[in-house]
Design a protein around this motif. Structure first.
Motif: not given
Length: 415
Positions: A227-230, A256-261, A288-292, A317-330
């Motif tokens: 599960c993700h939280t954006f 139902n707990s979050m695995e990726t933020l 985290g990703c490199e930016t995180t 896990n923590v991942k930085i995204v540029d916009d909603l599109d990238e979050a949806l794709a992930h």
């Protein structure tokens, strides 16, 4: 005859009796079971202690031990779940449609029990009671095969339920527990066509895939929870912090707990460092990703494998995204169609997220921890379906029924 087949046969012999019981009789049995579980909580806790000790000796993680553990409070909650099931409408007998044909046929589509349901699940003994309550309320017999790690607890719970049912009109053989801990007992259940009407797996992805890939009995697939939280650019910081922490740390061992933020880059630049400290205080390892990792120096690197893992532990896990599109794709790539959340003050982004995310439950400004039959008002759940046929999301009473057509005529023949 094997234990598995013998108990499935016993359960099957009760199906016609169960199907004919009225709501009052079923409710009386469930209320009696709830009372008995509370009154005999000490016996259950003693049996549960055996499971916990065996788990510690086998090196079971603390998060999994938490899923296994029972105490008076949890047993009271389990009993309350039965009482909530009693308060819910009985779907059996509901008329779904009526059709009057020009030739005089009167056709009624009516809800009926599925018949005999096999439940295969892992370490949580509360599932035993949830399954029994939901199945009996809907007039279904149930064959339970819990994990070996909870065998003592499950055995005691079913023993108490059997003693209770003997004092009611519900036949005790309607509830069967497979005690054989070997994998072969699961394999046999999956092939019991003609004895089991459906199998429902409830557990991790390995168990679920084993059932889906090997069963010849029909399966209702429940899903693992990646599960993700954006946190969108406009997320309210106080709300975002509370939701994210709750989604991860309130009970990390459940599906139902979050695995990726996922965090919008702009929001991350302003707030991620403070939020990360809250997670560190709660004992959560961040990957985290490199930016995180530039914003949170103590975070470990996250890999593709990490994003595809259901931890059920204090790892995030923590991942930085540029916009909603990238979050949806992930989410589309790594999600398991379970529960996903967006935290945002942007109504358009919220609407798009909830429309485009393919999951059983999609949240706006609320924790994914609410994906639960009890929280949805179902009293309990048989599992959370991530498939699209028959049932989806937390499966309450209606999901455990089928339908049949009752046709009344006065001599019609087909020409």
């Amino acid at each position: 005859m094997s234990e598995v087949r013998e108990k499935a046969v016993l359960a099957g012999k009760t199906a016609a009796i169960l199907g004919g019981l009225g709501t009052e009789a079923k409710n009386e049995a469930l209320l009696a079971a709830a009372k008995a579980l509370e009154e005999q909580a000490a016996e259950i806790i003693a049996a549960n202690r055996e499971d916990l000790e065996r788990g510690r000796q086998n090196g079971t993680s603390e998060s999994l031990l938490d899923r296994l553990a029972l105490n008076e409070s949890r047993i009271a909650g389990i009993a309350e779940g039965l009482r909530q099931i009693v308060e819910l409408p009985d779907p059996v007998g509901d008329v779904l449609a009526t059709i009057d044909r020009p030739n005089g046929l009167h056709i009624v589509q009516q809800r009926v029990p599925l018949g005999v349901i096999g439940i295969i699940y892992e370490a949580r003994p509360n599932v035993t009671v949830d399954a029994v309550g939901l199945c009996l309320k809907t007039g279904n017999a149930v064959v339970l095969r819990g994990g070996s790690s909870a065998l003592s607890s499950n055995r005691k719970i079913v023993e108490i339920i059997h003693r209770t049912l003997e004092q009611t009109t519900v036949p005790k053989d309607a509830v069967q527990l497979i005690e054989d801990p070997n994998r072969s007992s699961v394999d046999e259940m999956l092939k019991l066509n003609g004895l089991l009407d459906v199998v429902i797996p409830r557990g991790g992805s390995s168990l679920i895939q084993t059932v889906v890939q090997n069963a010849t009995v029909p399966v209702i697939e429940t899903g693992a929870g990646i599960c993700h939280t954006f946190l969108d650019e406009t997320a309210d910081p106080a709300m975002a912090e509370e939701i994210a922490l709750n989604a991860k740390v309130q009970r990390p061992s459940v599906c139902n707990s979050m695995e990726t933020l996922l965090v919008h880059r702009s929001y991350a630049n302003r707030h991620l460092a403070d939020l990360a400290e809250k997670f560190r205080e709660a004992g959560v390892e961040l990957r985290g990703c490199e930016t995180t990792r530039k914003l949170v120096a103590w975070a470990n690197p996250a890999t593709e494998e990490d994003y595809a893992t259901e931890y059920n532990d204090y790892i995030l896990n923590v991942k930085i995204v540029d916009d909603l599109d990238e979050a949806l794709a992930h989410i589309a790539r790594f999600g398991t169609k379970h529960s996903e959340c967006i935290v945002t003050e942007n109504g358009g982004n919220a609407a798009r997220f909830q429309q485009e995310v393919d999951a059983a439950a999609v949240y706006h400004n609320a924790s994914t921890r609410f994906t639960d039959g009890f929280e949805f008002g179902f009293g309990a759940e048989i599992g959370i379906s991530t498939q699209k046929l028959h049932a989806r999301g937390p499966m309450g009473l209606p999901a455990l029924t089928s339908s049949k057509y009752i046709i009344h005529g006065n001599g019609q023949i087909r020409k």
